[in-house]
Write an enzyme that holds these catalytic residues in place. Structure first.
Site, PDB file in Angstrom:
ATOM      1  N   HIS A 280       0.511  -4.615   8.796  1.00  0.00           N
ATOM      2  CA  HIS A 280       1.949  -4.377   8.691  1.00  0.00           C
ATOM      3  C   HIS A 280       2.527  -3.901  10.012  1.00  0.00           C
ATOM      4  O   HIS A 280       1.822  -3.309  10.845  1.00  0.00           O
ATOM      5  CB  HIS A 280       2.260  -3.330   7.620  1.00  0.00           C
ATOM      6  CG  HIS A 280       2.046  -3.805   6.225  1.00  0.00           C
ATOM      7  ND1 HIS A 280       2.842  -4.758   5.627  1.00  0.00           N
ATOM      8  CD2 HIS A 280       1.120  -3.458   5.291  1.00  0.00           C
ATOM      9  CE1 HIS A 280       2.417  -4.974   4.397  1.00  0.00           C
ATOM     10  NE2 HIS A 280       1.374  -4.212   4.174  1.00  0.00           N
TER      11      HIS A 280
ATOM     12  N   HIS B 106       0.831  -1.198   0.000  1.00  0.00           N
ATOM     13  CA  HIS B 106       0.000   0.000   0.000  1.00  0.00           C
ATOM     14  C   HIS B 106       0.869   1.253   0.000  1.00  0.00           C
ATOM     15  O   HIS B 106       0.603   2.199  -0.747  1.00  0.00           O
ATOM     16  CB  HIS B 106      -0.914   0.001   1.238  1.00  0.00           C
ATOM     17  CG  HIS B 106      -2.165  -0.799   1.087  1.00  0.00           C
ATOM     18  ND1 HIS B 106      -2.157  -2.163   0.918  1.00  0.00           N
ATOM     19  CD2 HIS B 106      -3.482  -0.419   1.092  1.00  0.00           C
ATOM     20  CE1 HIS B 106      -3.410  -2.595   0.834  1.00  0.00           C
ATOM     21  NE2 HIS B 106      -4.226  -1.564   0.923  1.00  0.00           N
TER      22      HIS B 106
END
Length: 356
Positions: free
Chosen positions: A181, A128
Site C-alpha cells: 500500500h 488490513h
C-alpha cells in the site's frame, strides 16, 4: 538550421506525485534495522483480515460474548465495504505501480518483495488497516470500561485507545514496508475503520434474530454480485488488478487466492450465515448461567482459538468453485463452534466429571 525546441517533459499528476512519495517512504522503511523488518512482516502476515475472524473473535469471548459477536459483525461489514471501495476507487499498489509508471527504470530503487507483498485486489483503501481498525473498536471500548471500573485514572482509561492507535500506525507502516500500500491508502483505511467501528457499535443488532442474519448474508453477496455485474456491463474492468499482480509479482507462488476480492466476500457471507445458525442454536438461559459459573473465560477463548486454527488449516480443494465454497463453509462454522458447540462441550464434560 536550428534544431526544433524540445517539448517540456509532462508534469506528473498530483496522484503520481503522491505515489512517488509513497515509493520513497517504502525505500526509507526497507533501509531500517533487521528487527524492525521482522516486526513489519509479523504484523502483515499475522494480523490480516482473516485473523479478525479466527483470532480476535474467539479471544474477545474471554472479555464478553456480546463483545466477540460485535467484533465479528463489524468485521464482516467493514470487509464488504472495503471490497466495494477497492473495486470503484481503482487504487494502485506500489509493487506494480513502480514498474507500470516507469519509476523503477528511471531511478535505482533498492526495494524487495516479500511473501505478503503480492495482494491481488486493488489497493485503496487498505483492508488490513480498515478492517482491523473497525473490528478492534468493541474490544478497545470494553477494555477501557473494565479499567474504569477498577481505577479512576484517566490515563489508564485512555491506555487501550493509545495502544489501539499505535497498533494501527504500526500496521500502516508494515503495509508500506512490504509494498502492498501507499501511505494515503493506509491513512484512509485507518480513518474509515475507526469511523465504522465507532458508528456500528452504537447500533448493535439483535444477535438472536436468525432471519436478520440470513437476509444480511444474502444481501451482502447478491449486492456485490449485482455491483460487479453492473460495472462490467458499463465497460468497467474490475479484474484489472489480477493481471497487474500476476505480471509484477516476483514469485508466482506468492499470489495467494485468499487475497482476491471474491475470497473476502465468501468470508463475509459465510460469517453472516454462521451468525444466523448460531442465532438459531442459542444456549438455554440455564446453560448460559451454568457456563458463566463454571467456565474460565480465557480457557474458553483459548479453546475457540485452537479449534478455529485447526479448522482453517485443513486442506482445501484445487477446484476454484469448490475452494470458494470451502472458504465460505469454514467461516460459517466459526460462530457456531465458538458460540454454541464448544460451550456445550465444556458443559457436557464438566457434568460428566461431576456425575458419581
Amino acid at each position: 538550421m536550428e534544431p526544433p525546441p524540445q517539448e517540456p517533459a509532462p508534469q506528473p499528476s498530483a496522484m503520481d506525485t503522491l505515489h512517488q512519495a509513497g515509493i520513497h517512504a517504502a525505500v526509507a522503511l526497507q533501509a531500517g534495522p533487521p528487527w524492525l523488518e521482522q516486526l513489519w512482516l509479523l504484523l502483515s502476515s499475522h494480523l490480516g483480515p482473516g485473523s479478525i475472524y479466527t483470532v480476535c473473535f474467539p479471544l474477545a469471548r474471554g472479555l464478553d460474548e456480546h463483545v466477540s459477536l460485535m467484533v465479528l459483525w463489524i468485521a464482516l461489514l467493514a470487509e464488504w465495504l472495503n471490497v466495494v471501495l477497492k473495486w470503484f476507487l481503482f487504487g494502485e499498489r506500489p509493487y506494480w505501480w513502480m514498474h507500470e509508471s516507469g519509476m523503477a527504470e528511471r531511478e535505482q530503487l533498492p526495494l524487495r518483495q516479500f511473501p505478503v507483498t503480492c495482494e491481488t485486489g486493488p489497493g485503496s483503501p487498505s483492508g488490513h488497516c480498515m478492517i482491523l481498525g473497525a473490528a478492534l473498536w468493541p474490544i478497545v471500548t470494553a477494555l477501557s470500561e473494565a479499567v474504569s471500573r477498577c481505577s479512576r485514572s484517566r490515563l489508564l482509561r485512555l491506555l487501550p485507545f493509545l495502544l489501539y492507535l499505535l497498533l494501527l500506525a504500526a500496521m500502516g507502516l508494515s503495509r508500506i514496508f512490504v509494498l502492498a500500500h501507499f501511505p494515503h491508502q493506509v491513512i484512509s483505511g485507518s480513518l474509515a475503520g475507526l469511523a465504522l467501528g465507532w458508528g456500528l457499535q452504537r447500533w448493535p443488532p439483535n444477535f438472536l434474530k436468525v432471519r436478520f442474519f440470513l437476509l444480511t448474508a444474502l444481501g451482502l453477496l447478491l449486492s456485490a454480485l449485482a455491483l460487479h455485474g453492473l460495472a462490467t456491463a458499463a465497460g468497467l474492468d474490475l479484474d484489472w488488478s489480477l493481471r497487474r499482480a500476476s505480471s509484477r509479482c516476483s514469485e508466482p507462488a506468492w499470489l495467494r487466492p485468499e487475497t482476491r476480492p471474491w475470497a473476502s466476500l465468501c468470508r463475509v457471507g459465510g460469517s453472516a450465515l454462521g451468525l444466523a445458525v448460531a442465532a438459531g442454536l442459542p444456549l438455554s438461559r440455564r446453560a448460559a448461567e451454568e457456563l458463566r459459573l463454571l467456565e474460565p473465560p480465557l480457557g474458553s477463548a483459548a479453546l475457540g482459538l485452537l479449534a478455529l486454527d485447526v479448522l482453517h488449516k485443513l486442506p482445501k480443494s484445487d477446484s476454484t468453485a469448490l475452494w470458494y465454497l470451502n472458504v465460505g463453509a469454514r467461516y460459517a462454522l466459526g460462530p457456531v463452534l465458538v458460540g454454541t458447540l464448544l460451550p456445550l462441550l465444556i458443559l457436557t464434560l464438566r457434568r460428566l466429571r461431576e456425575t458419581p
